[in-house]
Design an enzyme around this catalytic site. Structure first.
Site, mmCIF file in Angstrom:
data_model
loop_
_atom_site.group_PDB
_atom_site.id
_atom_site.type_symbol
_atom_site.label_atom_id
_atom_site.label_comp_id
_atom_site.label_asym_id
_atom_site.label_seq_id
_atom_site.Cartn_x
_atom_site.Cartn_y
_atom_site.Cartn_z
ATOM 1 N N HIS A 131 -9.705 2.764 0.050
ATOM 2 C CA HIS A 131 -8.288 2.389 -0.002
ATOM 3 C C HIS A 131 -7.978 1.856 -1.398
ATOM 4 O O HIS A 131 -8.367 0.741 -1.754
ATOM 5 C CB HIS A 131 -8.009 1.324 1.055
ATOM 6 C CG HIS A 131 -6.557 1.067 1.297
ATOM 7 N ND1 HIS A 131 -5.566 1.442 0.403
ATOM 8 C CD2 HIS A 131 -5.905 0.470 2.338
ATOM 9 C CE1 HIS A 131 -4.390 1.082 0.878
ATOM 10 N NE2 HIS A 131 -4.572 0.491 2.049
ATOM 11 N N CYS A 163 0.802 -1.218 0.000
ATOM 12 C CA CYS A 163 0.000 0.000 0.000
ATOM 13 C C CYS A 163 0.840 1.276 0.000
ATOM 14 O O CYS A 163 0.290 2.378 -0.024
ATOM 15 C CB CYS A 163 -0.952 0.001 1.191
ATOM 16 S SG CYS A 163 -1.960 -1.489 1.277
ATOM 17 N N HIS A 174 -2.118 7.373 6.665
ATOM 18 C CA HIS A 174 -2.522 6.172 5.929
ATOM 19 C C HIS A 174 -4.000 5.910 6.225
ATOM 20 O O HIS A 174 -4.779 5.652 5.318
ATOM 21 C CB HIS A 174 -1.643 4.995 6.339
ATOM 22 C CG HIS A 174 -1.958 3.725 5.628
ATOM 23 N ND1 HIS A 174 -1.754 3.563 4.276
ATOM 24 C CD2 HIS A 174 -2.477 2.553 6.074
ATOM 25 C CE1 HIS A 174 -2.127 2.349 3.915
ATOM 26 N NE2 HIS A 174 -2.578 1.714 4.989
#
Length: 617
Positions: free
Chosen positions: A457, A263, A419
């Site tokens: 996400h 990620c 994040h």
């Protein structure tokens, strides 16, 4: 000579909030804080992007950001699935059915007998004399039904000749074109000033291209009784976002690569670009990532890890009955009471340019990236668990800003893009890192954004989503609030953090430094330091004379004018992406090679040879 500073001179892309260039997607996130005219312009441009026949404000609002997966992807309540059943049979009581001759498998499976029902062999009766397990095609309801999808009605493949291109690569073409066109400087004009190998492209995807036109179709072909195509393997590679940009958008013969770090992938690619420009090895670098993971198999994979917010868990959070429908808009809840992350699709690109070339060309400057830090976690007990590496990356990023701009700037004029994955574990561990770093550097009220609350996400491009939003804050002075939470969860370390469920209006003068934080499976931690245009004047004035800067400002007016023309067209969904398929091919017979240089037809400057790479023997 001092390092060259990587300036952001163009940016573009598409995510659940819309188009990146012109700050459209950022403005969608702060829609409640926009003035009347700017709000109307944002909604109108989104309406065109969504292909609305007539403007419908509520449809624009409902058709953007995180929401229930639309039928243009798949029917979440009737998703194709296989069901294994036992067909009971014996020699005394065989199971029988009729099939067409063309469907008869060869060789016949064990315990099957096929008897023709006509002379032409068009139909056969099958007798099975033993219990067997069969797989039936049926449908099932998806336990996870929320995702961050591109705006409803926007089809990236409809804007160019995209036959057989996986969705992620379609998005790459449009996003890279959006970034390049946003510069307001013709690409060939920009590259005519430099060697052809002074350009680089770094871009990738985490999950590869897993839809039916990529790896997904190839891997399923045999069991679905279909044929593998000649394109599925090549198109499925996770480096294809860079390869497509080189071949069809830029026509680049420079450096290329696709760095992946779960990620944190976008920041890994950004780091490669920043290092290239700082060293002087490249003058222009296009950095990006593209991901199209909204397919049942990927959602099943993350669901099996208990990583996604299921409908059942969302209903529990909201205190609703199992027969109710959850509020999909609030599926992603960073730093609040949450239950898992929400998958999303996105493609984001930025154009980095060395400061000397930017001044020469009169490029617009949206920000600068002096450093990106990457550190692993050391020994781990779980590949998905967070660890110590993110303390290192955050501390290095903040320390760099303090060294460059001073303690007061860090304490009073910086903000963080977390994040913020929306998992119970992340809200504790990441907030603790921020709180500890804030304590160490004397920060008492650090604004923290978490744009996954709007976008979901997007895996590889996730930190690209953060960067685009940071550029918006530099321009407008507003940090997007975390509007999907009622309040900050009690286990979040928030003593020194400003976690708000409304937009935080800092003002442009107080929005000078952004820290982009990204955490990935396997210990892939990355943090970037990004500076606003307002703090670059001091740097430029030390490096360039007053006359050079005056000429730079004059040239900027021309690039700004050209950029406005493009943005006006894009606001009407006239994207016209750059897609040069089979044109301007290099005639290899015209390549001129000497011991000192290579000259390629179609490129203004030669590539010089003879670099010692810094060694002396």
């Amino acid at each position: 000579m001092a390092n060259f500073l990587p300036l952001i001179v163009g940016f573009g892309g598409f995510n659940a909030a819309g188009r990146s260039s012109g700050f459209q997607s950022y403005r969608r996130m702060i829609l409640e804080s926009l003035s009347g005219d700017l709000r109307q312009q944002t909604l109108s441009s989104l309406s065109h992007l969504m292909g609305q026949a007539s403007y419908d404000e509520q449809a624009v609002i409902n058709g953007t950001l995180v929401r229930q997966v639309g039928h243009d992807f798949f029917n979440v309540n009737n998703t194709p699935a296989g069901k294994r059943i036992n067909l009971e049979a014996s020699p005394r009581d065989p199971a029988k059915f009729v099939i067409a001759g063309k469907d008869l498998p060869y060789p016949l499976p064990e315990h099957w007998t096929a008897d023709p029902l006509d002379d032409g062999g068009k139909r056969y009766q099958i007798s099975i004399d033993s219990t067997q397990t069969l797989t039936l095609s049926c449908t099932s309801k998806m336990p996870v039904q929320a995702a961050g999808q591109l705006p409803t009605g926007f089809n990236p493949g409809a804007h160019y000749r995209s036959q057989h291109h996986p969705r992620g690569l379609q998005m790459s073409i449009l996003a890279a074109s959006d970034a390049v066109k946003s510069m307001g400087i013709d690409w060939k004009e920009a590259t005519s000033k430099i060697s052809p190998d002074a350009v680089a492209v770094y871009s990738s995807s985490v999950m590869s291209q897993l839809d039916s036109t990529g790896f997904g179709g190839m891997m399923q072909a045999r069991q679905l009784a279909s044929r593998v195509t000649s394109k599925q393997l090549a198109m499925g590679l996770n480096t294809m976002p860079a390869d497509f940009v080189n071949a069809y958008v830029l026509g680049s013969v420079g450096a290329t690569g696709g760095v992946t770090g779960a990620c944190a992938t976008f920041l890994y690619n950004l780091r490669a670009g920043v290092e290239d420009i700082r060293s002087g090895r490249r003058k222009i670098v296009l950095v990006g990532s593209s991901e199209a993971p909204i397919i049942p198999e990927v959602m099943d994979g993350y669901s099996a890890m208990s990583a996604l917010a299921t409908d059942a868990d969302l209903l529990k959070l909201e205190g609703l009955h199992s027969t109710d429908t959850p509020n999909y808009r609030r599926a992603s809840r960073p730093f609040g009471e949450n239950c898992g992350f929400t998958l999303a699709e996105s493609a984001q690109y930025v154009v980095l340019m060395a400061d000397d070339l930017a001044v020469e060309l009169g490029a617009q400057v949206y920000g600068a990236v002096p450093g990106v830090y990457v550190n692993a976690d050391g020994h781990k007990k779980s590949i998905s668990a967070p660890g110590a590496g993110n303390y290192v990356t955050m501390a290095k990023a903040v320390s760099l800003a303090r060294t460059l701009l001073g303690e007061q700037a860090v304490r009073e004029r910086s903000f963080v893009h977390a994040h913020g994955s929306s998992t119970p574990h992340n809200r504790v561990t990441e907030s603790r890192i921020f709180d500890e770093v804030a304590r160490a550097f004397g920060i008492s009220n650090w604004p923290v954004a978490a744009v996954k609350s709007y976008l979901g996400h997007s895996l590889g491009p996730a930190s690209g989503d953060q960067l685009i939003a940071s550029l918006g804050t530099f321009a407008h002075g507003i940090v997007p609030g975390i509007k999907t939470i009622d309040s900050v969860a009690s286990d979040v370390y928030a003593d020194r953090l400003n976690l708000s469920n409304t937009d935080i209006e800092l003002g442009v003068d107080s929005s000078q430094i952004a820290f982009l934080n990204s955490k990935g499976f396997g210990g892939n931690n990355a943090t970037a330091t990004v500076l606003s245009p307002s703090v670059l004047n001091g740097f430029l004035s030390k490096r360039y004379s007053a006359a050079e800067l005056s000429a730079f400002r004059d040239r900027q007016q021309a690039s700004e004018a050209q950029s406005k023309i493009y943005l006006g067209e894009a606001d009407k969904a006239e994207l016209n992406p750059i897609y040069a398929f089979g044109t301007d091919l290099i005639d290899e017979s015209e390549i001129k090679l000497t011991p000192d240089s290579i000259s390629l037809p179609g490129y203004a400057q030669p590539i010089t040879l003879g670099d010692s790479e810094g060694y002396s023997f």
